[in-house]
Scaffold this active site. Structure first.
Site, PDB file in Angstrom:
ATOM      1  N   HIS A 357       0.855  -1.194   0.000  1.00 39.65           N
ATOM      2  CA  HIS A 357       0.000   0.000   0.000  1.00 39.65           C
ATOM      3  C   HIS A 357       0.890   1.242   0.000  1.00 39.65           C
ATOM      4  CE1 HIS A 357      -2.447   2.824   2.839  1.00 39.65           C
ATOM      5  NE2 HIS A 357      -2.551   3.217   1.592  1.00 39.65           N
ATOM      6  N   ASN A 620       3.418  -8.845 -10.391  1.00 40.25           N
ATOM      7  CA  ASN A 620       3.863  -8.716  -8.990  1.00 40.25           C
ATOM      8  C   ASN A 620       3.360  -9.906  -8.178  1.00 40.25           C
ATOM      9  OD1 ASN A 620       4.534  -6.216  -9.966  1.00 40.25           O
ATOM     10  ND2 ASN A 620       2.860  -5.149  -8.970  1.00 40.25           N
ATOM     11  N   ASP A 621       2.058 -10.156  -8.321  1.00 40.68           N
ATOM     12  CA  ASP A 621       1.506 -11.276  -7.558  1.00 40.68           C
ATOM     13  C   ASP A 621       1.846 -12.618  -8.202  1.00 40.68           C
ATOM     14  OD1 ASP A 621       0.253 -10.345  -5.183  1.00 40.68           O
ATOM     15  OD2 ASP A 621      -1.169  -9.277  -6.443  1.00 40.68           O
ATOM     16  N   ARG A 631       6.195 -10.527  -1.811  1.00 45.03           N
ATOM     17  CA  ARG A 631       6.612  -9.385  -2.626  1.00 45.03           C
ATOM     18  C   ARG A 631       7.002  -8.178  -1.783  1.00 45.03           C
ATOM     19  NH1 ARG A 631       1.004  -7.431  -5.493  1.00 45.03           N
ATOM     20  NH2 ARG A 631       1.857  -5.336  -5.398  1.00 45.03           N
ATOM     21  N   CYS A 668       0.656  -5.967 -16.691  1.00 40.42           N
ATOM     22  CA  CYS A 668       0.470  -4.682 -16.008  1.00 40.42           C
ATOM     23  C   CYS A 668       1.186  -4.626 -14.663  1.00 40.42           C
ATOM     24  CB  CYS A 668      -1.004  -4.346 -15.848  1.00 40.42           C
ATOM     25  SG  CYS A 668      -1.859  -5.442 -14.723  1.00 40.42           S
TER      26      CYS A 668
HETATM   27  C1  PEP Z   1       0.198  -7.200  -9.811  1.00 40.07           C
HETATM   28  O1  PEP Z   1       0.004  -8.011  -8.897  1.00 40.07           O
HETATM   29  O2  PEP Z   1       1.135  -7.295 -10.624  1.00 40.07           O
HETATM   30  C2  PEP Z   1      -0.713  -6.060  -9.978  1.00 40.07           C
HETATM   31  C3  PEP Z   1      -0.671  -5.311 -11.047  1.00 40.07           C
HETATM   32  O3  PEP Z   1      -1.558  -5.816  -8.982  1.00 40.07           O
HETATM   33  P1  PEP Z   1      -1.138  -5.150  -7.582  1.00 40.07           P
HETATM   34  O4  PEP Z   1       0.288  -4.746  -7.657  1.00 40.07           O
HETATM   35  O5  PEP Z   1      -2.063  -4.012  -7.374  1.00 40.07           O
HETATM   36  O6  PEP Z   1      -1.381  -6.276  -6.618  1.00 40.07           O
HETATM   37 MG    MG Z   2      -1.891  -7.978  -7.847  1.00 37.28          MG
END
Ligand code: PEP
Ligand code: MG
Length: 762
Positions: A357, A620-621, A631, A668
């Site tokens: 966050h 990322n996830d 992460r 993304c």
């Molecule tokens: C991700 O997980 O790559 C993503 C774009 O979502 P967030 O970073 O908001 O979890």
């Molecule tokens: Mg994510």
């Protein structure tokens, strides 16, 4: 030395060193203990200064004390350099006969002949070298070797945590490392942002000088009014999104409220804080009794701000009209409206709890930020600081010479950004003509015309950020206003909105949830399925906006099962039908997609493809779950690796599958905005990337200078490799060949951790 003595000594040394709060004393203790235990004539500790790339003698029992803290060696110099660069033990009977021996005058080393050096490492990184020496020309024994190696292994983490507590004090710089950062460099005075004082915590107390309290209150209100007027001006200029301005601003114009508070001070000799609490709480009760909950909330918000100001009252020497680096525990969502945004040039969060966050907000502010820097906020307000986003550290009270070095860095970076910016407004075509779609991960400040022009679409709008800025779930109308504004600004470009993705460390203050393992817990679509009212309200607001502007795309986060997709799809159809009946107007269904973030989706691609129009990879996830690496955990940051062969193969398979099904697929996550990872993604077949605004210009610049088909061939090669370093090297070599090595080197993420982007230039 027998084994028992060895073990006892080891335990005693590590305990004593770990419990010594002062790093300098701890290091002195360490060398004294080691010298005594090993019966050597000298023991010294050298620590690597990352910034200067030199080893510095930090403590010694045996060498001249006048050299401690001063004597340095280049990282590749001397026997210390050999130990540090090879990370191997070096045991020599006659040190001076080694070809790398370097004589340092004034250190008092002349009488020592033998040398035993061991590297000190922490999580794979060289911290320094521990050395014992003796006057006798003979090799140190196996017991000593083993003792030193074992001790060095334990001492690494002790030094790191002690450094974090102390900050790295050398004779030149006070530097504090963070665990995540973004942006380049900011230099300004520190402004410590105090946590808000809670209205509930204020005690109703009286005072002797009511007049002074009235004056204090009026000053605070005057200051607030000025700030609000400035914010209004900025909104009118389009620099700030009006939907994020708290409702309390409207209350500032209520003169009767201010009169009531002043009257309460005068009548009861209340402190200004007490009078504010009494009057605001009375007004809140009245508003609630009349069912005006929104107004009650705004009153609480205003009361909160007034008492915070009264308590802390900006009583700092720092002039807020000058640029400042904000230092705070966590980045509060409300900061955007509370702070004079244009004056804040850098951010530092001191909390030791990593949260994505904070990282998301930090990136969204688009200024250099370091998170997790363990600063003592009591003594830095008003001091000069450098926020070095690239090296993830904060430098306190830098001397002029260091400020000059950093100013040069800023100038170089600006030069490069200007170069990128010259081409940022046009679409990307690779050297062989392949078009690459560049989307925007929209954040809080996406409304300037440059932002709109820079991207082909919005590839990700994280709706939860707007939710985080609220104090309770936003109403349908409030959400409609956000979504409609964004669709309108970007029309006819598609805007891909993600349904609420909260949970794990993206918490909402008004939806508390305590879980032992939140990353694997109640998050993303699981939350919204459990609270259909929240999902339906959001969908209604989105579809109403889509009915008006027609450019909405909708996707769902954290999908792990087909049922989740079917549930949300059904909800969209129901809401669309409801809206059609209610308005008597047609509602076209928005294009619908899922985020691929959970590895289970890899095995559901066929089924998912039948239900969706597109896929979007949340790398990322996806990397987090594929590699079982948190992460946000700085301790395992280096394992978060986009070039891991499993990640490479997984990304390749996902792209190939969706291509075969004729579905669009976008990346993304942060990897899309990292230059080297972007090359990897193209090589695996991706032609659609979405990233933060601050990455767009440099990625466009880079991709215009590469050949898509050459990259595809590189991708084939990468799929045959088994080690991350070898895969990474393929792309580094290619970039160098294309004359892009400097960009890659400058913006190389240390280890690909998504929220520790050391490469974001503003
Ligand atoms: C991700 O997980 O790559 C993503 C774009 O979502 P967030 O970073 O908001 O979890
Ligand atoms: Mg994510």
């Amino acid at each position: 030395m027998d084994g028992k003595v060895f073990l006892q000594a080891l335990r005693q040394i590590t305990q004593e060193v770990a419990s010594e709060p002062d790093l300098t004393k701890a290091m002195a203790l360490l060398v004294q203990h080691i010298r005594r235990t090993t019966e050597a004539d000298c023991c010294s500790l050298y620590l690597l200064d990352d910034f200067r790339k030199r080893y510095r003698l930090m403590a010694s029992d045996g060498l001249a004390q006048s050299a401690v803290g001063k004597a340095t060696l280049r990282a590749d110099e001397g026997l210390v350099g050999v130990v540090g660069s090879t990370n191997e033990i070096l045991n020599l009977a006659d040190a001076s006969s080694h070809p790398n021996f370097k004589y340092l005058p004034d250190v008092g080393e002349d009488e020592y002949l033998s040398f035993l050096g061991v590297p000190i490492l922490n999580q794979g990184t060289t911290l320094g070298v521990l050395v014992i020496q003796s006057k006798i020309k003979q090799l140190f024994g196996e017991q000593e070797e083993s003792f030193m190696v074992t001790l060095a292994a334990q001492i690494g983490s002790i030094i790191v945590s002690s450094k974090e507590r102390n900050s790295v004090e050398d004779d030149v710089l006070r530097r504090v490392k963070g665990f995540a950062s973004t942006g380049d460099v900011a230099i300004a005075r520190a402004l410590v942002w105090q946590p808000e004082t809670s209205l509930d915590d204020i005690k109703v107390q009286t005072c002797d000088d009511a007049m002074m309290q009235v004056e204090l209150f009026q000053q605070v209100m005057f200051q607030l009014q000025i700030e609000m007027d400035r914010a209004t001006l900025k909104r009118q200029e389009g620099a700030l999104d009006s939907s994020y301005v708290s409702g309390y601003s409207r209350m500032l114009d209520d003169a009767t409220l201010q009169d009531e508070i002043v009257a309460a001070i005068e009548a009861n000799n209340y402190l200004a804080t007490a009078a504010t609490k009494v009057v605001i709480e009375r007004r809140i009760a009245e508003a609630q009794a009349q069912g005006r909950n929104d107004q009650a909330f705004d009153l609480k918000d205003l009361g909160q701000v007034i008492v915070s100001r009264l308590v802390h009252a900006y009583n700092r020497d720092v002039d807020v009209s000058e640029p400042v680096v904000l230092i705070m525990e966590n980045i509060p969502s409300s900061m955007l409206t509370e702070m004079p945004g244009d004056k804040v040039v850098g951010l530092v969060a001191t909390s030791q709890v990593a949260s994505s966050h904070d990282s998301i907000l930090a990136r969204d502010f688009g200024i250099p930020a370091v998170l997790g820097a363990n600063l003592n906020t009591a003594d830095i307000d008003g001091h000069m600081v450098i926020v070095d986003g690239r090296n993830c550290e904060v430098i306190l009270d830098p001397p002029e010479s260091v400020i000059d070095e950093f100013k040069q860095l800023i100038a170089q970076s600006k030069e490069q950004m200007d170069l990128f910016a010259r081409e940022s407004g046009t679409a990307v075509t690779c050297l062989d003509g392949r078009h690459i779609s560049i989307g925007l991960n929209a954040g809080l400040k996406q409304n300037s015309s440059e932002v709109v022009n820079a991207s082909d679409n919005i590839g990700l709008f994280r709706t939860e950020i707007a939710f985080m800025l609220c104090q309770s779930f936003p109403s349908e109308q409030q959400q409609y206003d956000w979504y409609a504004r964004l669709l309108e600004q970007f029309a006819p470009k598609p805007v891909c909105m993600r349904t609420l993705d909260v949970g794990s460390d993206k918490g909402l203050s008004y939806l508390p949830s305590k879980e032992a393992n939140p990353a694997l817990g109640w998050r993303g679509v699981r939350v919204t399925m459990d609270m259909p009212n929240i999902l339906y309200t959001q969908l209604r607001a989105m579809l109403r906006a889509h009915q008006k502007y027609g450019n909405l795309e909708l996707m769902i986060p954290m999908v792990s099962r087909l049922e989740e997709v079917l549930f949300v799809k059904k909800a969209i159809i129901e809401v669309a039908n409801e809206l059609r009946v209610k308005t008597g107007q047609e509602v076209t269904l928005p294009r619908f997609g899922v985020m691929i973030e959970v590895p289970s989706c890899i095995y559901l691609m066929d089924e998912l493809s039948r239900e969706v129009d597109f896929f979007s990879i949340g790398s990322n996830d996806l990397i987090q779950y594929l590699l079982a690496v948190d992460r946000s955990n700085p301790r395992v940051k280096r394992f978060f690796d986009c070039f891991h062969p499993s990640v490479v193969r997984c990304l390749h398979e996902l792209c190939a599958k969706s291509d075969a099904m004729g579905k669009r697929i976008t990346v993304c996550g942060e990897s899309a905005g990292d230059p080297l990872s972007a090359l990897l993604l193209l090589s695996l077949g991706y032609t659609s990337l979405s990233m933060n605004y601050s990455y767009i210009a440099r990625i466009k610049y880079l991709l215009r200078r590469v050949n898509f088909s050459e990259l595809r061939a590189l991708g084939e090669q990468a799929l045959t490799l088994t080690e991350s370093a070898a895969i990474r090297a393929l792309y580094e070599q290619y970039a160098t060949q294309q004359g892009l090595g400097k960009i890659i080197a400058l913006y190389q993420q240390d280890n690909g951790e998504p929220n520790a982007v050391h490469a974001d230039t503003e």
